[in-house]
Motif scaffolding. Structure first.
Motif, PDB file in Angstrom:
ATOM      1  N   LEU A 113       0.645  -1.139  -0.220  1.00 41.69           N
ATOM      2  CA  LEU A 113       0.033   0.292  -0.350  1.00 41.69           C
ATOM      3  C   LEU A 113       0.994   1.545  -0.013  1.00 41.69           C
ATOM      4  CD1 LEU A 113      -3.149  -0.525   2.653  1.00 41.69           C
ATOM      5  CD2 LEU A 113      -3.433  -0.340  -0.104  1.00 41.69           C
ATOM      6  N   PRO A 114       0.619   2.023  -1.128  1.00 46.48           N
ATOM      7  CA  PRO A 114       1.593   3.457  -1.062  1.00 46.48           C
ATOM      8  C   PRO A 114       1.300   4.539  -0.138  1.00 46.48           C
ATOM      9  CG  PRO A 114      -0.110   3.856  -2.630  1.00 46.48           C
ATOM     10  CD  PRO A 114      -0.184   2.068  -1.483  1.00 46.48           C
ATOM     11  N   ASP A 115       2.409   4.873   0.606  1.00 48.54           N
ATOM     12  CA  ASP A 115       1.565   5.969   1.302  1.00 48.54           C
ATOM     13  C   ASP A 115       1.489   7.379   0.745  1.00 48.54           C
ATOM     14  OD1 ASP A 115       2.844   5.302   3.578  1.00 48.54           O
ATOM     15  OD2 ASP A 115       4.627   5.429   2.620  1.00 48.54           O
ATOM     16  N   PRO A 116      -0.371   7.226   1.694  1.00 54.59           N
ATOM     17  CA  PRO A 116      -0.783   9.286   0.888  1.00 54.59           C
ATOM     18  C   PRO A 116       0.470  10.222   0.478  1.00 54.59           C
ATOM     19  CG  PRO A 116      -1.853   8.806   2.750  1.00 54.59           C
ATOM     20  CD  PRO A 116      -0.840   7.602   2.225  1.00 54.59           C
TER      21      PRO A 116
ATOM     22  N   PHE B 232      -9.677  -7.276 -12.220  1.00 56.75           N
ATOM     23  CA  PHE B 232      -9.674  -7.028 -11.165  1.00 56.75           C
ATOM     24  C   PHE B 232      -7.785  -6.459 -10.617  1.00 56.75           C
ATOM     25  CE2 PHE B 232     -13.098  -8.833 -10.770  1.00 56.75           C
ATOM     26  CZ  PHE B 232     -14.083  -8.009  -9.769  1.00 56.75           C
ATOM     27  N   ALA B 233      -7.093  -7.392 -11.631  1.00 54.95           N
ATOM     28  CA  ALA B 233      -6.004  -6.729 -11.599  1.00 54.95           C
ATOM     29  C   ALA B 233      -5.529  -6.285 -11.643  1.00 54.95           C
ATOM     30  CB  ALA B 233      -4.909  -7.932 -11.995  1.00 54.95           C
ATOM     31  N   ASP B 234      -5.936  -5.540 -13.044  1.00 54.05           N
ATOM     32  CA  ASP B 234      -5.181  -4.580 -13.618  1.00 54.05           C
ATOM     33  C   ASP B 234      -5.947  -3.248 -13.435  1.00 54.05           C
ATOM     34  OD1 ASP B 234      -3.957  -5.518 -15.776  1.00 54.05           O
ATOM     35  OD2 ASP B 234      -5.770  -6.071 -16.998  1.00 54.05           O
ATOM     36  N   ALA B 235      -7.186  -3.662 -12.668  1.00 51.16           N
ATOM     37  CA  ALA B 235      -7.969  -2.561 -11.743  1.00 51.16           C
ATOM     38  C   ALA B 235      -7.611  -2.186 -10.531  1.00 51.16           C
ATOM     39  CB  ALA B 235      -9.517  -2.684 -11.332  1.00 51.16           C
ATOM     40  N   LEU B 236      -6.630  -3.407  -9.883  1.00 53.13           N
ATOM     41  CA  LEU B 236      -6.326  -2.855  -9.301  1.00 53.13           C
ATOM     42  C   LEU B 236      -4.931  -1.783  -8.902  1.00 53.13           C
ATOM     43  CD1 LEU B 236      -5.702  -3.227  -5.426  1.00 53.13           C
ATOM     44  CD2 LEU B 236      -4.395  -5.766  -6.910  1.00 53.13           C
ATOM     45  N   GLU B 237      -4.409  -2.015 -10.320  1.00 55.97           N
ATOM     46  CA  GLU B 237      -3.005  -0.720 -10.604  1.00 55.97           C
ATOM     47  C   GLU B 237      -3.920   0.182 -10.508  1.00 55.97           C
ATOM     48  OE1 GLU B 237      -0.018  -1.890 -10.172  1.00 55.97           O
ATOM     49  OE2 GLU B 237      -0.076  -3.561  -9.711  1.00 55.97           O
ATOM     50  N   GLU B 238      -4.991   0.327 -10.725  1.00 53.29           N
ATOM     51  CA  GLU B 238      -5.175   1.796 -11.862  1.00 53.29           C
ATOM     52  C   GLU B 238      -5.871   2.692 -10.267  1.00 53.29           C
ATOM     53  OE1 GLU B 238      -5.035   3.729 -14.717  1.00 53.29           O
ATOM     54  OE2 GLU B 238      -3.821   1.652 -15.039  1.00 53.29           O
TER      55      GLU B 238
ATOM     56  N   ALA C 271      -5.162  10.796 -11.042  1.00 49.78           N
ATOM     57  CA  ALA C 271      -5.374  10.501  -9.928  1.00 49.78           C
ATOM     58  C   ALA C 271      -6.944   9.661 -10.521  1.00 49.78           C
ATOM     59  CB  ALA C 271      -5.575  10.580  -8.538  1.00 49.78           C
ATOM     60  N   ARG C 272      -8.202  10.998 -11.373  1.00 49.20           N
ATOM     61  CA  ARG C 272      -8.923  10.804 -11.540  1.00 49.20           C
ATOM     62  C   ARG C 272      -9.216  10.043 -12.565  1.00 49.20           C
ATOM     63  NH1 ARG C 272     -10.291  15.688 -11.190  1.00 49.20           N
ATOM     64  NH2 ARG C 272      -9.778  15.999 -13.408  1.00 49.20           N
ATOM     65  N   ASP C 273      -8.281  10.759 -13.670  1.00 43.56           N
ATOM     66  CA  ASP C 273      -8.045   9.419 -14.531  1.00 43.56           C
ATOM     67  C   ASP C 273      -7.698   7.915 -14.695  1.00 43.56           C
ATOM     68  OD1 ASP C 273      -8.787  11.846 -16.258  1.00 43.56           O
ATOM     69  OD2 ASP C 273      -6.763  12.082 -17.069  1.00 43.56           O
ATOM     70  N   ALA C 274      -7.293   7.651 -13.794  1.00 43.97           N
ATOM     71  CA  ALA C 274      -6.633   6.272 -13.513  1.00 43.97           C
ATOM     72  C   ALA C 274      -7.625   5.888 -12.090  1.00 43.97           C
ATOM     73  CB  ALA C 274      -5.108   6.647 -12.065  1.00 43.97           C
ATOM     74  N   PHE C 275      -8.674   6.861 -11.377  1.00 39.05           N
ATOM     75  CA  PHE C 275     -10.215   5.241 -11.305  1.00 39.05           C
ATOM     76  C   PHE C 275     -10.998   5.511 -12.198  1.00 39.05           C
ATOM     77  CE2 PHE C 275     -13.747   6.093  -9.011  1.00 39.05           C
ATOM     78  CZ  PHE C 275     -12.847   5.556  -7.044  1.00 39.05           C
ATOM     79  N   VAL C 276     -11.070   6.484 -12.951  1.00 37.74           N
ATOM     80  CA  VAL C 276     -12.020   6.202 -14.049  1.00 37.74           C
ATOM     81  C   VAL C 276     -11.476   4.889 -14.607  1.00 37.74           C
ATOM     82  CG1 VAL C 276     -13.433   7.055 -15.903  1.00 37.74           C
ATOM     83  CG2 VAL C 276     -12.664   8.228 -14.137  1.00 37.74           C
ATOM     84  N   HIS C 277     -10.526   5.068 -14.932  1.00 39.97           N
ATOM     85  CA  HIS C 277     -10.310   3.920 -15.792  1.00 39.97           C
ATOM     86  C   HIS C 277     -10.222   2.327 -15.268  1.00 39.97           C
ATOM     87  CE1 HIS C 277      -6.358   1.001 -18.418  1.00 39.97           C
ATOM     88  NE2 HIS C 277      -7.504   1.262 -18.776  1.00 39.97           N
ATOM     89  N   GLY C 278      -9.244   2.435 -13.704  1.00 40.42           N
ATOM     90  CA  GLY C 278     -10.102   1.137 -13.153  1.00 40.42           C
ATOM     91  C   GLY C 278     -11.444   0.884 -12.751  1.00 40.42           C
TER      92      GLY C 278
ATOM     93  N   ASN D 243     -11.921   1.356  -2.874  1.00 33.75           N
ATOM     94  CA  ASN D 243     -11.528  -0.079  -4.287  1.00 33.75           C
ATOM     95  C   ASN D 243     -10.612  -0.270  -4.262  1.00 33.75           C
ATOM     96  OD1 ASN D 243     -14.057   1.680  -4.390  1.00 33.75           O
ATOM     97  ND2 ASN D 243     -13.564   2.313  -6.444  1.00 33.75           N
ATOM     98  N   VAL D 244      -9.375   0.591  -3.935  1.00 32.74           N
ATOM     99  CA  VAL D 244      -8.164  -0.852  -3.329  1.00 32.74           C
ATOM    100  C   VAL D 244      -8.111  -1.319  -2.629  1.00 32.74           C
ATOM    101  CG1 VAL D 244      -5.955  -0.919  -2.307  1.00 32.74           C
ATOM    102  CG2 VAL D 244      -6.334   0.592  -4.071  1.00 32.74           C
ATOM    103  N   ALA D 245      -9.365  -1.562  -1.476  1.00 34.70           N
ATOM    104  CA  ALA D 245      -9.348  -2.893  -0.131  1.00 34.70           C
ATOM    105  C   ALA D 245     -10.564  -3.744  -1.575  1.00 34.70           C
ATOM    106  CB  ALA D 245     -10.181  -1.980   0.649  1.00 34.70           C
TER     107      ALA D 245
END
Lengths: 245, 183
Positions: free
Chosen positions: A28-31, A59-65, A43-50, A81-83
């Motif tokens: 888990l990365p630090d915020p 889900f594995a790819d989604a987790l990365e996003e 961040a928003r783009d990654a979230f939407v892509h995820g 969403n990570v969790a």
């Protein structure tokens, strides 16, 4: 808006199948302490892509996003969403860790806190818990499935692992490594007894060994030389025999 | 480590030590009255003086003996087993090249310990060279009758009359004088 995105991700995660072959444990990365507008947009783009990937059950790819989104923004929704994605992947121990971090956030809205609490309880019930006993005092380094799980000074050593086949390795200074391999059932609690053999000095450093080796070599040479000597000596063909001094 | 190497080298070198054996053929006379034993003694060197080691002595009972009359010379005769003996003389020391003295005393007692044996007669031989390292050699001495008087001058057996296993001729030296036993 945040709550709506979170609910969507949560819904997607709920519908996911549990994958049996989980990839490496996610760190888990630090915020971030501050988020720039650029990072917020990324961040928003990654979230939407995820979200799109999750809807496709990738889900594995989604987790990365989602991880990237959380790392850039520190958003509780991204962490939720990570969790949830980890839970969908069957990586319940990591999911529990992510939910714990999420629940530690003070500014979490009530709806997300409730959902997080419920899912945290769900994954916690599925985590296999391992106690390793009998480890002498000291900083013991534990690896599960080839990945370091940290150094442990408290006893017994406790690990939370996903159900499935696992390989554990424990290292403690002055001792030979202890290894264990076996299956862990969902929600099981397993107590393992580690017998760590202390490392003694190399036998090659033992003077007594070398004394024995040298003595044996000399004795062997003496015996061999006597045997060779005997074979080279003429034997009398007639008797009586007189040996000159 | 150096000491160990020296020790091991010495041990290895000692393994090369060999010996030599002379098979001394003796044709002995028949018993003469009370004199019924021959005591054969050998030692390195040419001197017959002083005490002889009893450990290098062998006693033989004298018996009847079939001989042609007159008997052939000693090297040419066929020995009668009933009155001949063979002694294996073994040496491995530094006396390989030294002459070998052989004394044969004729006594009433097997060990020449009888009072009368103090005046026992004897025959003496000196083998010029009896031994060659790692080789069997053979030499012959013939005594047809028990001597009645002391014969203190030894009979010399030339080194070329000492037979080597490889020797098949009448003498056992090559034309250049080297012995068949010599490489």
């Amino acid at each position: 808006m945040r709550a709506r995105i979170a609910r969507s991700a949560f819904a997607a995660a709920l519908g996911a199948l549990v994958l049996s072959a989980a990839p490496g444990r996610a760190q888990l990365p630090d915020p971030p302490e501050r988020t720039s507008e650029t990072d917020s947009a990324r961040a928003r783009d990654a979230f939407v892509h995820g979200m799109e990937l999750a809807r496709e059950s990738r889900f594995a790819d989604a987790l990365e996003e989602f991880l990237r989104s959380y790392e850039l923004s520190g958003s509780p929704v991204a962490l939720f969403n990570v969790a949830s994605t980890l839970r969908s992947l069957g990586r319940v121990s990591e999911a529990q860790e992510a939910f714990d971090r999420l629940l530690a956030m003070e500014d979490l809205d009530d709806a997300m806190r409730r959902a997080a609490s419920e899912h945290r309880a769900d994954v916690a019930a599925r985590v296999a818990r391992v106690q390793i006993e009998g480890v002498p005092a000291g900083s013991a380094r534990v690896a599960a499935d080839g990945r370091e799980r940290g150094s442990f000074t408290s006893r017994p050593i406790e690990l939370a692992l996903d159900p499935g086949e696992h390989a554990l390795e424990l290292r403690l200074d002055g001792h030979l490594p202890w290894r264990w391999r076996g299956p862990l059932d969902e929600g099981s609690q397993v107590s393992l007894s580690a017998r760590l053999a202390p490392i003694t000095g190399s036998i090659l450093e033992e003077p007594a060994l070398w004394i024995v080796v040298v003595a044996s070599a000399v004795a062997g040479l003496v015996i061999a030389s006597v045997a060779i000597d005997q074979s080279l000596q003429l034997g009398a063909r007639t008797s009586p025999v007189v040996v000159l001094p | 480590m150096r000491r160990i190497t020296i020790i091991l080298a010495a041990i290895a070198a000692s393994a090369c030590t060999r010996n030599a054996i002379l098979e001394l053929e003796l044709e002995l006379p028949e018993a003469a009255g009370p004199v019924r034993f021959a005591l054969v003694e050998v030692r390195s060197g040419e001197s017959f003086d002083g005490a002889w080691s009893p450990e290098s002595a062998q006693s033989f009972a004298l018996t009847t003996c079939q001989r042609a009359s007159p008997p052939p010379t000693c090297p040419d005769r066929t020995l009668d087993p009933s009155c001949s003996q063979v002694i294996s003389v073994v040496t491995g020391g530094g006396a390989i090249e030294a002459p070998l003295a052989v004394r044969i005393r004729f006594c009433r007692d097997p060990r020449c310990a009888a009072t009368e044996d103090a005046a026992a007669t004897e025959r003496r031989f000196v083998i010029e060279r009896a031994f060659y390292l790692g080789r069997y050699t053979q030499a012959r001495a013939c005594i047809d009758v028990v001597p009645v008087t002391p014969a203190l001058d030894p009979i010399r057996i030339d080194r070329c009359d000492v037979r080597c296993r490889d020797g098949v001729a009448g003498m056992y030296c090559r034309l250049d004088g080297t012995h068949f036993c010599e490489e």
